[in-house]
Write an enzyme that holds these catalytic residues in place. Structure first.
Site, PDB file in Angstrom:
ATOM      1  N   SER A  60       0.870  -1.181   0.000  1.00  0.00           N
ATOM      2  CA  SER A  60       0.000   0.000   0.000  1.00  0.00           C
ATOM      3  C   SER A  60       0.903   1.227   0.000  1.00  0.00           C
ATOM      4  CB  SER A  60      -0.839  -0.042   1.278  1.00  0.00           C
ATOM      5  OG  SER A  60      -1.392   1.216   1.553  1.00  0.00           O
ATOM      6  N   TYR A  72      -2.874  -1.145  10.123  1.00  0.00           N
ATOM      7  CA  TYR A  72      -2.861  -1.379   8.672  1.00  0.00           C
ATOM      8  C   TYR A  72      -1.548  -0.869   8.085  1.00  0.00           C
ATOM      9  CZ  TYR A  72      -4.342  -1.189   3.754  1.00  0.00           C
ATOM     10  OH  TYR A  72      -4.426  -1.365   2.393  1.00  0.00           O
TER      11      TYR A  72
END
Ligand code: NAP
Length: 255
Positions: free
Chosen positions: A153, A166
């Site tokens: 990400s 995350y």
């Protein structure tokens, strides 16, 4: 956008496992890999979603898929061992592994982040790819050339306030990819790379940015060229690298 034109038989006769294959980017990747000739093992936690992807693959006349239901939150080391046994008995090798399943978790400051949420996100986003890779490595090493693709990400490269577990799990993903790539270098035909999809129109994106108009985001199908490139032989000699499916803009927040 990452540009790549795959030949129609790129993944002919390849056995590829995709985690989180029932929806979002994982669904698009499973359908794309099947379209380019692969036998895809659809792993995920919601059987009805996996069945829908299975049916779509069959309706299109692609190579028959296989379904492997597994909830990565509760899976034990033994469960991963059983999966490896099943794949060894059924296929004898594994050509590709796409670590795609992911959990967003809470968006809140570290000072308020609760342990339960932290552990769940770490379990799905980093512990599961670690255990899955460890157990499937012997099968990957049996392939002539195998590819392990980790999903990262933008927040796996640059920390961002309130993205908590995350963000940390995606940094760890890059670390796992680099460590494994270095270990396999010169001793096997297993390559490992990471990819950052960039902001993509899925349920996770909508949960992270509820005020955003989803139609302004790239659909999963549009980022498939990079997914194909990393799984096929055109990336055979590429390992230890981090890829971005979409151009990164400093102005726009991406996931
Ligand atoms: P998504 O639409 O939420 O899909 C996530 C997938 O993971 C679903 O198939 C989900 O299954 C599965 N999953 C979640 N928890 C699981 C568990 N405990 N066990 C098994 N499967 C589980 O998200 P997405 O946007 O497609 O994300 C795919 C990957 O791309 C993730 O790793 C995400 O971090 C990464 N990513 C996405 C974006 C973006 O903009 N969309 C940006 C950067 C990175 P169910 O459908 O059954 O819940």
């Amino acid at each position: 956008m990452f540009e790549y034109q795959a030949p129609p038989d790129l993944l002919k006769d390849r056995i590829i496992l995709v985690t989180g294959a029932g929806s979002g980017i994982g669904r698009a990747a499973a359908l794309t890999y099947a379209k380019f000739g692969a036998t895809v093992i659809l792993l995920g936690r919601t059987i009805s979603k996996l069945e829908a992807v299975y049916d779509e693959i069959e309706a299109n006349g692609y190579s028959q898929a296989a379904i492997y239901p597994m909830d990565l939150t509760g899976a034990t080391e033994e469960d991963y061992g059983k999966l490896a046994d099943t794949l060894r008995e059924t296929f004898g090798r594994l050509d590709g592994l796409l670590h795609n399943a992911g959990l967003l978790g809470a968006l809140k400051p570290i000072s308020q982040y609760d342990m339960d949420n932290w552990q769940k996100v770490m379990q799905v986003n980093i512990n599961a790819p670690f255990l899955l890779t460890r157990e499937l490595l012997p099968l990957l090493r049996k392939a002539d050339s195998a590819s392990v693709v980790f999903t990262s990400s933008s927040v796996g490269h640059q920390g961002r306030a309130y993205w908590g577990a995350y963000c940390v799990s995606k940094f760890a993903t890059e670390g796992l990819m680099q460590t494994l790539a270095d270990e396999e270098d010169g001793i096997s035909h297993v390559r490992c790379n990471s990819l950052n999809p960039g902001g993509t129109r899925t349920a996770m994106r909508a949960a992270a940015f509820p005020g955003e108009d989803p139609t302004t985001k790239t659909p999963p199908e549009a980022i498939m060229p990079l997914y194909l490139y990393l799984m096929g032989d055109d990336s055979k000699d590429v390992s230890g690298h981090a890829f971005h499916a979409q151009p990164r803009s400093g102005q726009q927040l991406s996931q």
